[in-house]
Each structure stands twice: as C-alpha cells, then as structure tokens.
Design an enzyme around this catalytic site. Sequence first.
Site, PDB file in Angstrom:
ATOM      1  N   LYS A  53       3.060   1.053  -5.986  1.00 63.57           N
ATOM      2  CA  LYS A  53       4.065   0.330  -6.777  1.00 63.57           C
ATOM      3  C   LYS A  53       3.466  -0.943  -7.369  1.00 63.57           C
ATOM      4  CE  LYS A  53       7.655   2.408  -3.985  1.00 63.57           C
ATOM      5  NZ  LYS A  53       8.715   2.297  -2.969  1.00 63.57           N
ATOM      6  N   GLN A  97      10.818  -1.615   1.361  1.00 64.70           N
ATOM      7  CA  GLN A  97      10.231  -0.290   1.573  1.00 64.70           C
ATOM      8  C   GLN A  97      10.850   0.354   2.819  1.00 64.70           C
ATOM      9  OE1 GLN A  97       7.976   1.338  -0.458  1.00 64.70           O
ATOM     10  NE2 GLN A  97       8.329   3.074   0.872  1.00 64.70           N
ATOM     11  N   ASP A 120      16.085  -0.342  -6.546  1.00 66.61           N
ATOM     12  CA  ASP A 120      16.080   1.001  -5.955  1.00 66.61           C
ATOM     13  C   ASP A 120      17.417   1.710  -6.184  1.00 66.61           C
ATOM     14  OD1 ASP A 120      13.733   2.015  -4.880  1.00 66.61           O
ATOM     15  OD2 ASP A 120      13.950   1.003  -2.948  1.00 66.61           O
TER      16      ASP A 120
HETATM   17  C1  BQF Z   1       2.571  12.555  -5.892  1.00 71.33           C
HETATM   18  C2  BQF Z   1       8.888   8.229  -0.224  1.00 71.33           C
HETATM   19  C3  BQF Z   1       9.731   9.511   1.624  1.00 71.33           C
HETATM   20  C4  BQF Z   1      10.097   8.338   2.281  1.00 71.33           C
HETATM   21  C5  BQF Z   1       9.876   7.114   1.705  1.00 71.33           C
HETATM   22  C6  BQF Z   1       3.182  10.158  -6.190  1.00 71.33           C
HETATM   23  C7  BQF Z   1       4.562   9.011  -4.583  1.00 71.33           C
HETATM   24  C8  BQF Z   1       4.551  10.148  -3.808  1.00 71.33           C
HETATM   25  C9  BQF Z   1       3.896  11.296  -4.224  1.00 71.33           C
HETATM   26  C10 BQF Z   1       5.285   7.776  -4.172  1.00 71.33           C
HETATM   27  C11 BQF Z   1       8.237   8.110  -1.519  1.00 71.33           C
HETATM   28  C12 BQF Z   1       7.789   9.305  -2.267  1.00 71.33           C
HETATM   29  C13 BQF Z   1       7.991   6.833  -2.037  1.00 71.33           C
HETATM   30  C14 BQF Z   1       3.207  11.299  -5.410  1.00 71.33           C
HETATM   31  C15 BQF Z   1       7.282   6.615  -3.354  1.00 71.33           C
HETATM   32  C16 BQF Z   1       7.407   8.998  -3.696  1.00 71.33           C
HETATM   33  O1  BQF Z   1       1.639  12.513  -6.719  1.00 71.33           O
HETATM   34  O2  BQF Z   1       3.053  13.640  -5.521  1.00 71.33           O
HETATM   35  C17 BQF Z   1       3.861   9.022  -5.792  1.00 71.33           C
HETATM   36  O3  BQF Z   1       4.694   6.717  -4.195  1.00 71.33           O
HETATM   37  N1  BQF Z   1       6.608   7.804  -3.774  1.00 71.33           N
HETATM   38  C18 BQF Z   1       8.414   5.698  -1.294  1.00 71.33           C
HETATM   39  O4  BQF Z   1       8.238   4.567  -1.708  1.00 71.33           O
HETATM   40  O5  BQF Z   1       9.035   5.851  -0.121  1.00 71.33           O
HETATM   41  C19 BQF Z   1       9.261   7.059   0.455  1.00 71.33           C
HETATM   42  C20 BQF Z   1       9.132   9.460   0.376  1.00 71.33           C
END
Ligand code: BQF
Length: 283
Positions: A53, A97, A120
């Site tokens: 991010k 987060q 968010d």
């Molecule tokens: C990709 C998230 C579960 C719990 C908390 C790119 C992300 C993920 C995958 C990413 C996620 C999932 C995020 C890919 C943010 C998505 O190329 O497949 C980017 O950064 N995500 C999060 O902040 O908290 C989570 C999933």
Amino acid sequence: MSATRIDGTALAAQVKAEAAAEVKELVSRGIHPCLAVILVGEDPASQVYVRGKARDCAECGIESRVIRLPESTTQAQLLDRIGELAADESVHGILVQLPLPRQIDEAAIIDAIPPEKDVDGFSPVNVGRMQTGQPCFLPCTPAGCIRMIQSTGVSIDGKRAVVVGRSNIVGKPAALLLLEHNATVTICHSHTQNLAEICAGADILVAAVGRQGFITGEMVKPGAVVIDVGINRGADGKLHGDVDFAAASEKAAFITPVPGGVGPMTRAMLMKNTVQAAARQAK
Ligand code: BQF
C-alpha cells in the site's frame, strides 16, 4: 473454449494512473493527499500488504505514513493513536490493517475512524450509506470486483450474480454493489444447500470463500464471468484462488487469475478512495 483472463495488474495500473492524475490536480491547488496506515504486530502477510500500500501511494504521488505498533498494544492505546490521526488535518485517510491482535476489538477500532477518513469503507456510517445508495467510500475489494467485471464489457444489468461468501469485507458488500448495478443476486455460504447448482446458474460468479479450489469447473456456467477473490497459500507455497482456474477457464468467458487479479485491484481502489478523501476534506 478458453476464457479471457482479466488482467488485474494491468487494470490496477490504469486505475492508479487515474489516481495519480487526480493527485496532480489536487497538489496544484495546494492539497497533498496523505494516507496513514496503522500496523499492529508483526503478522507476515499484513507486513507485505502494508508495504504494498505504501508503494502504491508513492507511485500515485500520495504521501503515506506507516505507524507500526507492537503486538502488545492495548485497545485504548490504539484508540488514542486513531484519535490523533483523526484530528490531524494533514491526514486524509486512516487505514487500520486487519486482522488485529486478540486483545483488540476490531469493531470498536473501525468505529473510531471518522467516516470521512475511512478509506477502507468499513465504518458503520459508510456501510449504512452504501446500503442506502448514498455517496460513501466503497470497500476496496468489492469496488475492484465491479471494475473488473465492467472491464469485460459484459453488462451486469439484469444478470444472475452469485456471490459465494458472506463476510462483511467482501461477500456482503460485493452482493450489495452487484444489486446496485441491477444484477439479480444470490449469496451462498457454508449452510447453502445445492451450492454447486446455484453457482452453475450464475452469469457472474464471485468467489470469496477462502478455500483453495473450492469452485470447480462443474460449478461454472458456460460463458460466465468468474471473479476469484480468494488468496490462499497452497501446500506448494504459492498463492491460489478459490477457483480451480484451469477447469473454470474451460467454461468461463472471462476469469480473474490469482495472483494478479483482484488483489492488485483492491490496492488500486484504495488509492482512488484516498484521493477522494483528500478532495472532499478540502471543500
Ligand atoms: C495478488 C487481505 C486477507 C486479509 C487481510 C495483490 C494483495 C493480495 C494479492 C493485497 C488483502 C488481500 C489485503 C495480490 C491487500 C489483498 O497479486 O494476487 C495484492 O495487498 N491485498 C490486505 O490488506 O489485507 C488482507 C486479505
């Protein structure tokens, strides 16, 4: 037949370019968009997400402040920190987060983020506004899903959409957004009977279950648009979606890959929300 892959990385680059252009315009008016990200503890996946991010922010010209707090942080300490950021006029977006350590009540934390800084889109006010179709910050993952469906040129209007999963972060809001776009929406979950049959009737299938390969080829209607929200670390150490990609590709018209699908789009939509937050607070 082999489905067309919806390239989330390419689409995310496009969305981030839009955000960057909007940032430039804001900066020319003396507004410098800033996102504060709070990371509590050392969860490895969370650290990766937060770094990503911050990288996106840099790419878009958005200032980012990552606030790292120890695993032992109390709820009161976290609430204090959010209070400071809420009062700080140079901070436009506040993101905590998830998941949070056990001693902290997530709902109480999300509740403490001012709705106008809740990029968010998880706070009760934004959820309520979305539910009633009012202007709000859309949750990033569902908003990314919609944008990916739109990128195919397939109209959502009047289609049968099936969402598998009912989380507050993905399933429920995704269903609501699809409804807002005039789809006929069904939400399936762990208690659903005849799940395979219901999925097989979907023109648009959104999988947000959290189980690798849960959606098999037989569950995909020929010509469907398949959006895979799953991010599962497989026994092979790689990321996998909820959809059996190879089998589903034989049936679907369009399908998102994992990695490189919904994940990058989720991150790009966060940039859009942050720019929007800065623009609104400037008024
Ligand atoms: C990709 C998230 C579960 C719990 C908390 C790119 C992300 C993920 C995958 C990413 C996620 C999932 C995020 C890919 C943010 C998505 O190329 O497949 C980017 O950064 N995500 C999060 O902040 O908290 C989570 C999933």
